[in-house]
Every structure is written in C-alpha cells, then in structure tokens.
Design an enzyme around this catalytic site. Structure first.
Site, short mmCIF file in Angstrom:
data_model
loop_
_atom_site.label_atom_id
_atom_site.label_comp_id
_atom_site.label_asym_id
_atom_site.label_seq_id
_atom_site.Cartn_x
_atom_site.Cartn_y
_atom_site.Cartn_z
N CYS A 111 31.82 25.82 -47.63
CA CYS A 111 32.95 26.47 -46.96
C CYS A 111 34.28 25.78 -47.27
O CYS A 111 35.31 26.42 -47.25
CB CYS A 111 32.70 26.54 -45.46
SG CYS A 111 32.26 24.96 -44.76
N GLU B 294 36.42 35.31 -48.74
CA GLU B 294 35.51 34.20 -49.07
C GLU B 294 34.41 34.71 -50.00
O GLU B 294 33.65 35.62 -49.64
CB GLU B 294 34.89 33.61 -47.81
CG GLU B 294 34.03 32.39 -48.15
CD GLU B 294 33.49 31.69 -46.90
OE1 GLU B 294 33.75 30.49 -46.77
OE2 GLU B 294 32.81 32.34 -46.10
N LYS C 135 17.83 27.74 -34.56
CA LYS C 135 17.39 28.81 -35.44
C LYS C 135 17.87 28.50 -36.85
O LYS C 135 19.06 28.58 -37.15
CB LYS C 135 17.96 30.16 -35.00
CG LYS C 135 17.44 31.26 -35.88
CD LYS C 135 18.33 32.47 -35.90
CE LYS C 135 17.85 33.45 -36.94
NZ LYS C 135 18.08 33.02 -38.32
P1 NDP Z 1 26.01 35.14 -41.36
O1 NDP Z 1 27.34 34.59 -41.05
O2 NDP Z 1 25.79 36.57 -41.07
O3 NDP Z 1 24.94 34.26 -40.58
C1 NDP Z 1 23.60 34.59 -40.60
C2 NDP Z 1 22.99 33.94 -39.39
O4 NDP Z 1 23.64 34.44 -38.22
C3 NDP Z 1 21.53 34.26 -39.26
O5 NDP Z 1 20.88 33.13 -38.71
C4 NDP Z 1 21.53 35.41 -38.29
O6 NDP Z 1 20.32 35.45 -37.56
C5 NDP Z 1 22.69 35.07 -37.38
N1 NDP Z 1 23.31 36.23 -36.78
C6 NDP Z 1 23.52 37.44 -37.32
N2 NDP Z 1 24.11 38.26 -36.43
C7 NDP Z 1 24.27 37.54 -35.29
C8 NDP Z 1 24.82 37.83 -34.01
N3 NDP Z 1 25.32 39.03 -33.73
N4 NDP Z 1 24.82 36.86 -33.10
C9 NDP Z 1 24.31 35.65 -33.38
N5 NDP Z 1 23.78 35.33 -34.57
C10 NDP Z 1 23.75 36.26 -35.52
O7 NDP Z 1 25.70 34.67 -42.83
P2 NDP Z 1 25.06 35.20 -44.11
O8 NDP Z 1 23.91 34.35 -44.36
O9 NDP Z 1 24.88 36.67 -44.17
O10 NDP Z 1 26.25 34.81 -45.11
C11 NDP Z 1 27.40 35.63 -45.19
C12 NDP Z 1 28.59 34.81 -45.59
O11 NDP Z 1 28.85 33.81 -44.60
C13 NDP Z 1 28.46 34.00 -46.87
O12 NDP Z 1 28.64 34.80 -48.01
C14 NDP Z 1 29.56 33.00 -46.69
O13 NDP Z 1 30.79 33.59 -47.04
C15 NDP Z 1 29.54 32.73 -45.19
N6 NDP Z 1 28.83 31.48 -44.88
C16 NDP Z 1 29.58 30.42 -44.51
C17 NDP Z 1 28.97 29.20 -44.27
C18 NDP Z 1 29.78 28.01 -43.89
O14 NDP Z 1 29.38 26.90 -44.22
N7 NDP Z 1 30.87 28.19 -43.15
C19 NDP Z 1 27.55 29.01 -44.44
C20 NDP Z 1 26.83 30.20 -44.82
C21 NDP Z 1 27.48 31.39 -45.02
P3 NDP Z 1 19.61 36.83 -37.19
O15 NDP Z 1 19.72 37.71 -38.36
O16 NDP Z 1 18.19 36.48 -36.88
O17 NDP Z 1 20.29 37.32 -35.97
#
Ligand code: NDP
Length: 494
Positions: free
Chosen positions: A295, A397, A184
C-alpha cells in the site's frame, strides 16, 4: 525445494479447520484455495458461518473475562516473547507457506516478511507494563485518574499481501493490552496463520479463546463487522471495503474501527536530488519488489523537468531488466500476483493506460512462464511515462508492478500534483535543500513522508494514512490507543 519446504506444501493439502476456543473445529462449509504461481488448487479451507463465528466470539469473550484478560502483565509479556520465538524457529516453513499462498518469491517471504513477524512480539511484550494512564489536575476535594483499559474482543480482518506479518501487526498489540481476538485471514492466504496457530497451540502459549481464527470467503468479514459482541474491528484492505466496515459498525453496535486502506504514493525527485542514481535505485526497488502489492509503494514518480529524461531512461532500463519466475529461482526478482482477481485488476489498469495514450516505456502485457508456472498470475513489470494526472492509472490504486512517471517545473506544481489524490498514505521527496525538505514535508497531505530515502519502517514509528487511506495508526505507542479505551475515575474526599 528443501525437504522442509516440501513438507509445508504437503501439510497445506490436508483439509483445514477453524481454530476456536483452543480446538480445531470441523467446518460446516468449505472452499478451495489456489496457488497463484501455478493456478492449481492447494486444498480446502473453512468458510465460516454465523453460528461458528458466534462460537469464536463467545470463546474470545470468555477468555477476555476469565482467561487472557486476567493474566498479569508479566505473564502476557512472557507469552508474547514465546510466540515470537516459535515463529523465529519455524521461519523457513512459514515462509514456504507464505510463498505457496501468495505467490511472492521465497526470498521475499523469508527475508522481508519473517524477521519482523517474529521480532514485533518482543517490541509489544515490552509495552505490556509501559502504557499507563494519567491524573488530571482537577479542583481540590477530588482525585481524577484516567485509566487505559483493554477494549475487549477485537475482530481483525487481514489482507493477502503480507499474510502473516500484517496479522501479527494487529494480534500482538491487541494481546499486549489484554484484549482477545477473532482473526479472519484473507480467503487467498489462510495457511501461514493457521500453521502458526498450530505451533502456538502445541506449545500452549495462549489460553483457549484468546486467539480464534475464522477463515472464509464472501461474507465472513461482513459478519464480523456486524457482530453485536465484537467491540472493535481493525481492517487492512481497500478503501471501498473500509467504507462498508464503517457502515457495518454503525448498523450494529458502533464498534470502534481502525482502517489501513489504499494508497497512491508519490515521490518527488527535485533537481538537486543528492545522489540521483541511488534515489532511482531505491524507488525502483520499493515500487517493484513484492510484485508491487504494497500500500505504501511509490506509484507516481514526479520528476523535475531538468532531470526527467535521465530518470526516465534509467528507470526504463531497470524495469526491462526484471526477471519474473519460479518463486524459488534465486535469479528471479518478481513472483506471481496474489490471485486471479488482482491479476485481472492490474491488467485492466495497464490496458486503460495504453488506451488513454500514456507512453508505455516497459512491460504492458501479461506474462506466460514455461512449465508448471504457465497458468500462474504473472504480469510484466510495467512503466508509463508522461502520464496526465487525470488518467485512472494516476488516480486509482493498482497494487501491482506498475509505476508512472510525471514531470513538474517548480515546487508549487510538485506539491499540487502530490496532493491531488483522494489518498494520503505515504509520500517521498528527494532534495539537498534542508529548508525545502521541511517546507515540502509539511505541505504534503499524507500520514508518512520519507525524505531522501523512500520507505522507512520501524516498530516504534506510527504507520497509517490521512484522507481515504484510513483511520488510526498501526505500530508505535499510537497503535495502543487503537486497542484501548480511556476511563475517567473521580474520587471525592473531604
Ligand atoms: P478487500 O478490501 O475487499 O478486502 C477483502 C477482505 O475484506 C476479505 O477478508 C473480505 O472477507 C473482507 N470484506 C469484504 N467485504 C466486507 C465487509 N462488507 N465488511 C467487512 N469485511 C469485508 O480486498 P481485496 O482482496 O478484494 O483487494 C482489493 C484491493 O484492496 C486491492 O487491489 C488493493 O488495491 C487493496 N488492498 C490494500 C491492501 C493494503 O495493504 N492497504 C491490502 C490488500 C488489498 P469476506 O469476503 O469473507 O467478507
């Protein structure tokens, strides 16, 4: 823009489908995806439902038992090498799609993201016949061998910051061992992955069902996490969502989970930093490149009192010199943030830092560019000085072009500040004293420690955090443990 880049943008406008069992399946639901540099719609993308996900999982299960899972190691290696070569041959088109969906500079997409995205397939092709089990020294009369097997069907949830690279960080090692996958992409950035699947499909690289792509926003990640026939989930994203994935696994079939989560990486600049200008330049670059959406980027610069003013002045000059702009402008250093939610999150932290009284040394505002980029999600690169470690900007973060400066007076205080965080992804230190380098590296509670050059990466080196920065490792031999399971077989003989 070149003709090739324009063609990539044209391709993105057409309605997209999920890739399930080697077919482009017309979606039942759609959502609209946006270009963050202009805040204008790109096109419609599937929002997968339970029934479509079930089909993807069933296709992956079938390929695991009757297709890819039965390929010989040599056949798997050949396919992986071909997959990487196709990415290499289309790197300009794919880089344009990354820039379109993510807002980063085209130069960053092409030069930072693309080479590793292709080359890591060669690395994992090499592992197909080199990851093997052991024999345990058990009592006479028995042979006990320990076999490493593929896990089965893996659900891979990919973030938006390196949309294609981080997808391949998971896909390549999973396939290397014979697993099959349901992937995904982030709802913000599905295009580069979908186009790669088109290219692989046209070349017939993988049998149907080996890689299935299910797009979506809102609940698809959760459906994957709860699916009873998915054996493993690997996720990169926030710590909050990582915790929900652990719960989802527990509520369903106890699938194994690998998590690469948030960070708040500190870098220590000791008074004997060997080449202070080079250290400042390196920290500047890794903090602000890719608009700070990394990250492991340094977010807290901890500076010895005796050099604090020098570092603060030089870093302020560098940050004030950053040009934000059109992702295709060769003079621009910073593109647009990935999406509205991320833009708002970053601006919220900047405002909270200002309100809490942190010294604003550079930036501090949203940025409005002229012309077609006027509604894009641009943030002034921001620097705060003398930041108290209890402030939200020091503890949480931000994931944007925001760096904070803090000072310390001795090694003990530096280590205490470094470890005073819920995160433990990465940290760095600069010193000319080799004893101190070892002592401090060993005291730091983080999965990666960089001494005298912040930010080193290699396919051979494990990547992943401690504490609330995650579970398990990506890359190296270590990631293969995450995509395999250990079986102990006893043979009795007389
Ligand atoms: P999220 O951590 O919320 O991830 C979003 C992804 O997770 C989407 O694909 C979403 O799909 C999925 N998701 C959401 N809820 C669930 C669940 N309960 N179970 C499984 N999958 C789920 O990231 P955001 O994009 O909102 O970013 C938020 C913060 O995350 C950023 O500001 C940053 O701080 C951090 N981040 C860190 C990264 C890294 O490299 N470590 C990369 C990107 C973000 P769906 O909505 O379809 O369920």
């Amino acid at each position: 823009m070149t003709t090739q880049q324009q063609q990539a943008y044209e391709w993105a406008k057409s309605k997209k489908a999920n890739y399930i069992n080697g077919q482009w399946q017309p979606p039942e639901r759609l959502y609209l995806c946006h270009n963050p540099a202009t805040n204008t719609p790109i096109g419609e993308v599937p929002s997968t439902n339970q029934h479509e996900l079930d089909e993807a999982v069933s296709a992956a299960r079938n390929s695991f038992h009757n297709g890819w899972g039965n390929y010989s190691r040599r056949e798997r290696a050949k396919a992986l090498i071909q997959a990487g070569q196709i990415i290499r041959e289309h790197q300009e088109e794919l880089a344009a799609l990354i820039t379109l969906e993510n807002g980063k500079l085209y130069r960053e997409s092409l030069e930072d993201d693309m080479p590793d995205t292709a080359d890591l397939f060669d690395y994992f092709a090499g592992w197909t016949d080199k990851f093997y089990g052991e024999t345990a020294p058990v009592e006479p009369g028995f042979v006990n061998y320990i076999q490493r097997e593929a896990v089965g069907v893996c659900g891979l949830i990919i973030p938006w910051n390196f949309p294609l690279l981080l997808a391949m960080w998971k896909i390549a090692p999973a396939l290397c061992l014979g697993n099959t996958v349901v992937v995904k992409p982030s709802e913000e950035t599905p295009y580069s992955l979908l186009r790669t699947l088109e290219l692989w499909d046209a070349a017939g690289v993988f049998p149907p069902g080996t890689i299935n792509v299910v797009c979506g926003a809102g609940d698809v990640g959760s459906l994957i996490t709860h699916h009873p026939d998915i054996d493993k989930v690997s996720f990169t994203g926030s710590t909050a969502t990582g915790k929900k994935i652990v719960l989802g696994s527990g509520e369903s079939n106890l699938k194994t989970v690998t998590l690469e989560l948030g960070g708040k990486a500190p870098v220590l600049l000791f008074e004997d930093t060997p080449d202070l200008d080079a250290a400042i330049e390196r920290c500047f670059h890794v903090a602000y490149s890719q608009k700070g959406e990394k990250c492991t980027e340094p977010t807290r610069l901890l500076i010895h009192d005796s050099i604090y003013e020098t570092v603060s002045q030089k870093m302020t000059e560098r940050v004030n010199g950053i040009v934000c702009g059109d992702p295709y402008d060769a003079d621009a250093y910073q593109g647009a943030q990935s999406c509205q939610a991320q833009f708002e999150k970053i601006m919220g932290y900047i405002e909270s830092g200002k309100k809490a009284g942190a010294t604003l040394l550079a930036g501090g505002e949203a940025l409005t560019l002229p012309g077609e980029y006027k509604n894009g999600f641009y943030v002034q690169p921001t620097l705060f000085g003398n930041v108290d470690n209890q402030l939200a900007i020091a503890r949480e973060e931000i994931f944007g072009p925001v760096l904070i400066l803090q000072s310390f007076s001795d090694e003990e205080q530096a280590i205490t500040l470094t470890n005073d965080t819920i995160y433990g992804l990465a940290a760095g230190l600069y010193t000319a004293d080799v004893s101190r380098a070892h002592r401090v590296a060993s005291a730091i509670d983080a999965g990666q420690v960089f001494v005298n050059r912040y930010g080193c990466y290699d396919f051979a080196s494990p990547f992943g955090g401690f504490k609330q920065s995650g579970w398990g490792k990506e890359m190296g031999i270590h990631v293969l443990s995450a995509y395999s399971r250990v079986k102990s077989v006893w043979i009795a003989y007389d």
